[in-house]
Design an enzyme around this catalytic site. Sequence first.
Site, PDB file in Angstrom:
ATOM      1  N   SER A   1      15.483 110.700  58.986  1.00  0.00           N
ATOM      2  CA  SER A   1      16.831 109.916  58.465  1.00  0.00           C
ATOM      3  C   SER A   1      17.331 110.952  57.114  1.00  0.00           C
ATOM      4  CB  SER A   1      16.633 108.803  57.930  1.00  0.00           C
ATOM      5  OG  SER A   1      16.145 107.734  58.880  1.00  0.00           O
ATOM      6  N   PHE A   2      16.320 111.621  56.746  1.00  0.00           N
ATOM      7  CA  PHE A   2      16.680 112.324  55.465  1.00  0.00           C
ATOM      8  C   PHE A   2      17.680 113.511  55.880  1.00  0.00           C
ATOM      9  CE2 PHE A   2      16.052 115.861  52.253  1.00  0.00           C
ATOM     10  CZ  PHE A   2      16.195 115.033  51.017  1.00  0.00           C
TER      11      PHE A   2
ATOM     12  N   CYS B   1      16.093 105.036  61.050  1.00  0.00           N
ATOM     13  CA  CYS B   1      15.310 103.963  60.564  1.00  0.00           C
ATOM     14  C   CYS B   1      14.151 104.438  59.594  1.00  0.00           C
ATOM     15  CB  CYS B   1      14.680 103.199  61.904  1.00  0.00           C
ATOM     16  SG  CYS B   1      13.404 101.832  61.623  1.00  0.00           S
TER      17      CYS B   1
ATOM     18  N   HIS C   1       7.989 106.528  48.614  1.00  0.00           N
ATOM     19  CA  HIS C   1       8.741 107.597  49.287  1.00  0.00           C
ATOM     20  C   HIS C   1       9.744 106.903  50.093  1.00  0.00           C
ATOM     21  CE1 HIS C   1       9.019 110.893  52.068  1.00  0.00           C
ATOM     22  NE2 HIS C   1       8.931 109.864  53.162  1.00  0.00           N
TER      23      HIS C   1
END
Length: 158
Positions: A65-66, A89, A97
């Site tokens: 996702s980052f 997700c 984190h």
Amino acid sequence: MATSLKNLSQYSDKNIIDIKSKKFGILVSEWNEEITESLFSGAVDTLLKHGAQKENIFRKNVPGSFELPLAAQWLAAMEEIDAVICIGCVIQGETRHFDFICDAVANGITNVGLKYNKPVIFGVLTPNNQQQALDRAGGKHGNKGDEAAITAIKMLGF
């Protein structure tokens, strides 16, 4: 937000435009693949249901996702892409984190939409556990992918 009173797959048919000629870029995080594949399927099914042409739906995978905001920026920069849907997700873990990733992803996706003046949709689940993710990826709370797709359609009609 999915609750017992709201299902992610239920939406109003108001302001649904003709999307036959619209082109959608869908970014899918490979992390939590069981969840993201279900979200992707929900998004595509909803786009097709409302008239999108299969050949106008473009999928690209990202590691996690980052990476969604940068990939969204690359897609949004393409003139032929009308809307970008970001699917991911991030499940709460034992460390902070989760907080840093969720914040970065939400802010990054928002900034891309503002920079390119086109819909860039946040279809990222941020549940506390795997079961909550499953419940929102086609389970008892519907499918966030449906919600992301209908949001893209409605924003194109703004």
